[in-house]
Structure formats: structure tokens, C-alpha cells
Design an enzyme around this catalytic site. Structure first.
Site, mmCIF file in Angstrom:
data_model
loop_
_atom_site.group_PDB
_atom_site.id
_atom_site.type_symbol
_atom_site.label_atom_id
_atom_site.label_comp_id
_atom_site.label_asym_id
_atom_site.label_seq_id
_atom_site.Cartn_x
_atom_site.Cartn_y
_atom_site.Cartn_z
ATOM 1 N N ARG A 66 0.833 -1.194 0.000
ATOM 2 C CA ARG A 66 0.000 0.000 0.000
ATOM 3 C C ARG A 66 0.878 1.260 0.000
ATOM 4 N NH1 ARG A 66 -5.261 0.623 3.377
ATOM 5 N NH2 ARG A 66 -4.636 -1.386 4.212
ATOM 6 N N VAL A 165 -7.286 -14.794 11.098
ATOM 7 C CA VAL A 165 -6.538 -15.724 11.960
ATOM 8 C C VAL A 165 -5.058 -15.360 12.040
ATOM 9 C CG1 VAL A 165 -5.725 -18.120 12.109
ATOM 10 C CG2 VAL A 165 -8.123 -17.664 11.683
ATOM 11 N N GLU A 167 -1.213 -16.669 13.969
ATOM 12 C CA GLU A 167 -0.472 -17.879 14.351
ATOM 13 C C GLU A 167 -1.090 -18.689 15.494
ATOM 14 O OE1 GLU A 167 2.525 -19.337 13.203
ATOM 15 O OE2 GLU A 167 2.057 -20.840 14.699
ATOM 16 N N ASP A 196 1.792 -20.050 10.690
ATOM 17 C CA ASP A 196 2.159 -19.072 9.663
ATOM 18 C C ASP A 196 3.173 -19.645 8.677
ATOM 19 O OD1 ASP A 196 0.557 -17.046 10.478
ATOM 20 O OD2 ASP A 196 2.056 -16.019 11.663
HETATM 21 N N1 CAO Z 1 -3.649 -0.857 -1.410
HETATM 22 C C1 CAO Z 1 -4.816 -0.546 -0.814
HETATM 23 N N2 CAO Z 1 -5.437 -1.332 0.100
HETATM 24 C C2 CAO Z 1 -4.799 -2.473 0.421
HETATM 25 C C3 CAO Z 1 -3.595 -2.861 -0.157
HETATM 26 C C4 CAO Z 1 -3.008 -1.997 -1.110
HETATM 27 N N3 CAO Z 1 -1.875 -2.306 -1.707
HETATM 28 N N4 CAO Z 1 -3.234 -4.053 0.368
HETATM 29 C C5 CAO Z 1 -4.182 -4.390 1.230
HETATM 30 N N5 CAO Z 1 -5.146 -3.432 1.274
HETATM 31 C C6 CAO Z 1 -6.358 -3.442 2.072
HETATM 32 C C7 CAO Z 1 -7.224 -4.623 1.741
HETATM 33 O O1 CAO Z 1 -7.973 -4.369 0.580
HETATM 34 C C8 CAO Z 1 -8.057 -4.744 2.989
HETATM 35 O O2 CAO Z 1 -9.098 -3.775 2.961
HETATM 36 P P1 CAO Z 1 -10.663 -4.143 3.191
HETATM 37 O O3 CAO Z 1 -10.733 -4.810 4.535
HETATM 38 O O4 CAO Z 1 -11.324 -2.827 3.153
HETATM 39 O O5 CAO Z 1 -11.093 -5.064 2.130
HETATM 40 C C9 CAO Z 1 -7.040 -4.335 4.051
HETATM 41 O O6 CAO Z 1 -6.028 -3.587 3.437
HETATM 42 C C10 CAO Z 1 -6.250 -5.510 4.664
HETATM 43 O O7 CAO Z 1 -7.078 -6.287 5.197
HETATM 44 P P2 CAO Z 1 -6.804 -7.461 6.253
HETATM 45 O O8 CAO Z 1 -8.146 -7.609 6.897
HETATM 46 O O9 CAO Z 1 -6.251 -8.624 5.564
HETATM 47 O O10 CAO Z 1 -5.717 -6.897 7.297
HETATM 48 P P3 CAO Z 1 -5.762 -7.020 8.870
HETATM 49 O O11 CAO Z 1 -4.501 -6.409 9.342
HETATM 50 O O12 CAO Z 1 -7.019 -6.492 9.465
HETATM 51 O O13 CAO Z 1 -5.754 -8.612 9.163
HETATM 52 C C11 CAO Z 1 -4.820 -10.827 9.082
HETATM 53 C C12 CAO Z 1 -4.554 -9.324 9.136
HETATM 54 C C13 CAO Z 1 -3.491 -11.517 8.918
HETATM 55 C C14 CAO Z 1 -5.493 -11.280 10.387
HETATM 56 C C15 CAO Z 1 -5.749 -11.152 7.888
HETATM 57 O O14 CAO Z 1 -5.161 -10.636 6.735
HETATM 58 C C16 CAO Z 1 -5.993 -12.632 7.700
HETATM 59 O O15 CAO Z 1 -6.765 -13.250 8.437
HETATM 60 N N6 CAO Z 1 -5.358 -13.240 6.696
HETATM 61 C C17 CAO Z 1 -5.559 -14.621 6.336
HETATM 62 C C18 CAO Z 1 -4.908 -15.544 7.312
HETATM 63 C C19 CAO Z 1 -3.440 -15.267 7.443
HETATM 64 O O16 CAO Z 1 -2.675 -15.274 6.509
HETATM 65 N N7 CAO Z 1 -3.003 -15.107 8.661
HETATM 66 C C20 CAO Z 1 -1.583 -15.024 8.898
HETATM 67 C C21 CAO Z 1 -1.279 -13.932 9.757
HETATM 68 S S1 CAO Z 1 0.432 -13.854 10.050
HETATM 69 O O17 CAO Z 1 1.094 -14.521 8.828
#
Ligand code: CAO
Length: 443
Positions: A66, A165, A167, A196
């Protein structure tokens, strides 16, 4: 040298290092995944672990971040102010960084072009995030039918599919926590990032398998890994034990024969989990050194050597001790006696004495000891990396060694370090269009 002059020299040195791009090395011989372009929409740990591995195998990994913000881990657990954290640098080697907001009008077009140009897209955002960006799988497939689209989510389809989710949640929901810890005590999470990094590893295998299949079909596909599934896969032996439990007590567990078993696989302290009895025993210096311990496995085949080494040759003729069945009900007593011996030796001496006797054993190595271990430096499992802002730091290199595709670990990119070059060479934008994209906030 005066303080000021020293500071100036240090800054100069850092600036010099910054000029060197974080671009992975090109050159002598192709690496295993040379020519494969990865559109890397990953953040935090699970996704970046996967794409870092692919980069180490030679893929061109273009990490989208981002604008102005970047992967949240750049700023998490910082040890040096305003410098990318070790959390970030140690998970994002050998990648290129591009800032791009795919939600902006110009960002949409650039992102669609990147989908066209890349072979694989990897993401681990919250469920539905990529769809909300305007790029559901159906659209990605239409843009590029050869695209392999790989995702990590916390859970697979089912009651929890919409949950975010981290780790430890995965360790708890995947069966690891309920089976880890002291007997009769609270469930424990492990320091190994099995949710992770473990799921990132699973995903990487899925991606290269899909690439292999694409060689034959010409078509891409979806690859998904749920963290719960990844952890459960790593806890496979515990699901084995769950199904053994109705047929009688788990005799290799320390609960046997004196403590009751419940309906589910219990925690088993430091028992080995396999068919061989093992335990962690104190070694010389344990009173002051929290890591002065060894793991010793009293495998039947090596038992005579172990008994002789600890001065208990009498065990070999005593029917109370000389068969695995006789020892089984009193493993705690046996390890207490073994410990009386190990407490007279350092953990390294224990290894030196028992290893030649084929007694499987290993010292409990601290992170400090691992960081200093020269044999790990020689194999590239622990590497020193130079970063323009933080200087030298240690990282874990590629643990998977390919004889014809050696890994050279290259520092992680600065935020947006490669935006212009990727927009020009991969997306095909002119200088003017890049300027427009920047002005509009798309990059
Ligand atoms: N430009 C603009 N917006 C961006 C972007 C970019 N380059 N990259 C990401 N974003 C936005 C996304 O579109 C999203 O927005 P919306 O919620 O409005 O759709 C937001 O940033 C990121 O969302 P997120 O919900 O994934 O981020 P978070 O920090 O709230 O949650 C996590 C983090 C890890 C809990 C969540 O991403 C998740 O559950 N991922 C899947 C499981 C996972 O991989 N967990 C591992 C965690 S540690 O490795």
C-alpha cells in the site's frame, strides 16, 4: 575519529549500500524457478514465507504494498527507530517492492496488467479482501487463464471461513495446543510458527505443483491452504493417537500406567510422540543455564550402549529392566537415573558420548548458540545480510538445498524501491504515465 566524523562516515557507507538494488542476482546458470513471475499480495508472515521461498528458487517476486504504508510488519517489533523491522526483513528477501493501490482507478488498470504478465498471484489477506478490490477469481481467470492464484486463509469452507486468523489461533484450532504442554496443565503454543510459516510452506508446494500441472494443461488454477489444515497436517500423529485411544491406553505416553486417560489425546510433556521413549534431561550447569538440557531417546536397539555409558550394565541382565516391556511402566524412573548421569556432563559431552553409540540424542540449543554455530553459516542456513538502513543482521537462509539451484540471500527491498522499474518494464508505462500514477495516488 571525532564523533561527528564517525557518524558522517557511517551515513556515507549506508548511502553507498542503498545504491545497490535489492534485486535478486542474475547470472550464471538458471535457477529452478527463473522466468516465473509472482504477483505477491502477501503480508505479515504466512504469505511472505511462501513467496520468499519461491524467490530463493529464482522466481521474480513483485511485492505489492500500500502506497506510503507498506506491509504492516515493516513497522512491527522494531529494534531500530524508522528502520524496517527484522520481522519484515527476515521474511522478504530477494523480492522487489512496488507500491500500488489496486482500489484506485489507475491502480485497477495497473493491477490488471500485472495479472496479465504474472504466472502466479499469492495473497493472504482477510477472506474476501481481493474480491473487494474488484478482482474475484473469475475475473483473474478471464484476464489470465494461465494464472495460478494461491491464498492462505485461517479456515477452509465451513463455520469459521470468514474469520481472520493469526499464528496462535491456528495452533489452537489445528490441534497443536491441546496436545502440547505438561500433563494436567494448560494447553501450550509452540515457538515454531507452524501456523504461519508452516502454512506458507504448504502453499509453496501447492504453487510449484500447480506450475508443473500447467506445463501439461496450459491452464492455471486456484491453490488454497487453510492454517487450521496446515497445523492439523503437522499434528497428524496426534489424530493417529486419537483413534488408538478407544482401544486402550497410549502406552508410550507418560500417563501410562499411573494416570487416567480421558476421551481425547492428552498433553504428553516431552514424550517423543513416536514409538521410542524419550525425554528431556538436565545436564551439567542446569542450575544457572536455562538451556543446559538434552533430549535422550532410549531406543530398544541402542539401549545396551546407553546402559553401559551411564554405568548401568546391570540393566542388561536384570529382567526388571532388560526388555522394552519391562521398562515401559517405569520410564519416569529410568529417565531419572539417566539424568543422574547427564547432570555430570555438559549437553555437548552427552552428545559426544551417546551419538557414537547410536543413542539418538540432541542438546537443547538456544537461539544464541544457533546464531553462533559455524556449521550453519557454512551451509547458508544462517546467513549474514547487509541492509542499507540497519546494517548487518542475521537471517535464516533457505533450508531447502537444491544442488543445481543454489540460493543467494539478497536483502529485503525498501518500500516502493522497484515501483518505477516494474511499471516501466513489466506493466509497460511511459515516464509520463508513471508520473500521472504517482500524482493520482495509485502508486
Ligand atoms: N492498497 C490498498 N489497500 C490495500 C492494499 C493496497 N496495496 N493491500 C491491502 N489493502 C487493504 C485490503 O484491501 C483490505 O481492505 P478491506 O478490509 O477494506 O477489504 C485491508 O487492506 C487488509 O485487510 P486485512 O483484513 O487482511 O488486514 P488485517 O490487518 O485487518 O488482518 C490478518 C490481518 C493476517 C489477520 C488477515 O489478513 C488474515 O486473516 N489473513 C488470512 C490468514 C493469514 O494469513 N493469517 C496469517 C497472519 S500472520 O502470517
Amino acid at each position: 575519529m571525532a564523533k561527528k566524523a564517525k557518524k558522517k562516515a557511517a551515513t556515507k557507507k549506508k548511502k553507498g549500500a542503498a545504491k545497490k538494488s535489492a534485486r535478486p542476482p542474475k547470472g550464471k546458470g538458471l535457477l529452478a524457478l527463473s522466468g516465473v513471475k509472482i504477483l505477491d499480495m502477501t503480508h505479515v508472515q504466512s504469505g511472505p514465507t511462501c513467496t520468499q521461498l519461491l524467490a530463493w528458487f529464482g522466481a521474480d517476486v513483485i511485492k505489492i504494498e500500500r502506497p506510503g504504508v507498506g506491509d504492516a510488519t515493516r513497522g512491527q517489533l522494531r529494534d531500530i527507530p524508522n528502520v524496517d523491522s527484522l520481522y519484515f526483513t527476515m521474511l522478504n528477501h530477494n523480492k522487489r517492492s512496488v507500491t500500488l493501490n489496486p482500489k484506485s482507478p489507475m491502480g485497477q488498470k495497473i493491477f490488471a496488467r500485472l495479472i496479465e504478465e504474472c504466472d502466479v498471484m499469492v495473497e493472504n489477506f482477510a477472506p474476501g479482501a481481493i474480491d473487494r478490490m474488484g478482482f474475484p477469481w473469475e475475473k483473474i481467470q478471464k484476464i489470465n487463464p494461465r494464472m495460478i492464484y494461491a491464498s492462505v486463509k485461517g479456515f477452509g469452507p465451513g463455520p469459521y471461513e470468514d474469520c481472520k486468523v493469526y499464528e496462535n489461533v491456528a495452533q489452537c484450532t489445528g490441534g497443536s495446543a491441546s496436545t502440547t504442554g505438561e500433563i494436567g496443565s494448560v494447553p501450550l503454543v509452540t515457538g515454531a510458527q507452524i501456523g504461519d510459516s508452516g502454512t506458507g510452506l504448504h502453499l509453496a508446494l501447492g504453487i510449484v505443483t500447480a506450475l508443473f500441472q500447467r506445463e501439461r494443461t496450459g491452464k492455471g488454477q486456484r491453490v488454497t491452504c487453510a492454517m487450521q489444515d496446515g497445523v492439523l497436517n503437522l499434528c497428524r500423529v496426534k489424530l493417529r493417537d486419537q483413534q488408538r485411544l478407544p482401544h486402550g491406553p497410549l502406552k508410550e505416553y507418560p500417563q501410562y500406567p499411573n494416570k487416567p486417560f480421558g476421551k481425547a489425546v492428552p498433553r504428553a510433556g516431552n514424550a517423543s510422540g513416536g514409538g521410542q521413549p524419550g525425554w528431556i534431561v538436565k545436564c551439567k550447569g542446569w542450575e544457572t543455564d536455562p538451556d543446559a538440557y538434552s533430549y535422550v531417546i532410549a531406543q530398544a536397539a541402542a539401549f545396551p550402549g546407553l546402559a553401559k555409558a551411564i554405568g548401568r550394565e546391570d540393566w542388561l541382565t536384570d529382567p526388571q529392566w532388560n526388555t522394552p516391556e519391562a521398562r515401559l511402566p517405569k520410564l519416569d524412573k529410568m529417565f531419572e537415573i539417566i539424568e543422574q548421569w547427564t547432570m555430570t556432563k555438559t549437553k555437548f559431552e552427552v552428545m559426544e558420548i551417546l551419538n557414537p553409540l547410536d543413542v539418538p540424542c540432541g542438546p537443547i540449543l538456544s537461539m544464541k548458540e544457533l546464531a553462533e554455530e559455524q556449521s550453519l553459516r557454512k551451509t547458508g542456513t544462517v546467513v549474514e545480510v547487509d541492509h542499507p538502513k540497519r546494517g548487518k543482521y542475521l537471517s535464516v537462509g533457505n533450508p531447502i538445498k537444491l544442488s543445481a539451484s543454489p540460493t543467494k540471500v539478497v536483502r529485503s527491498p525498501l518500500l516502493g524501491e522497484h515501483t518505477d522499474e516494474v511499471l516501466k518494464a513489466v506493466v509497460g508505462l511511459s515516464k509520463k504515465e508513471i508520473e500521472e500514477a504517482r500524482k493520482s495516488g495509485a502508486v
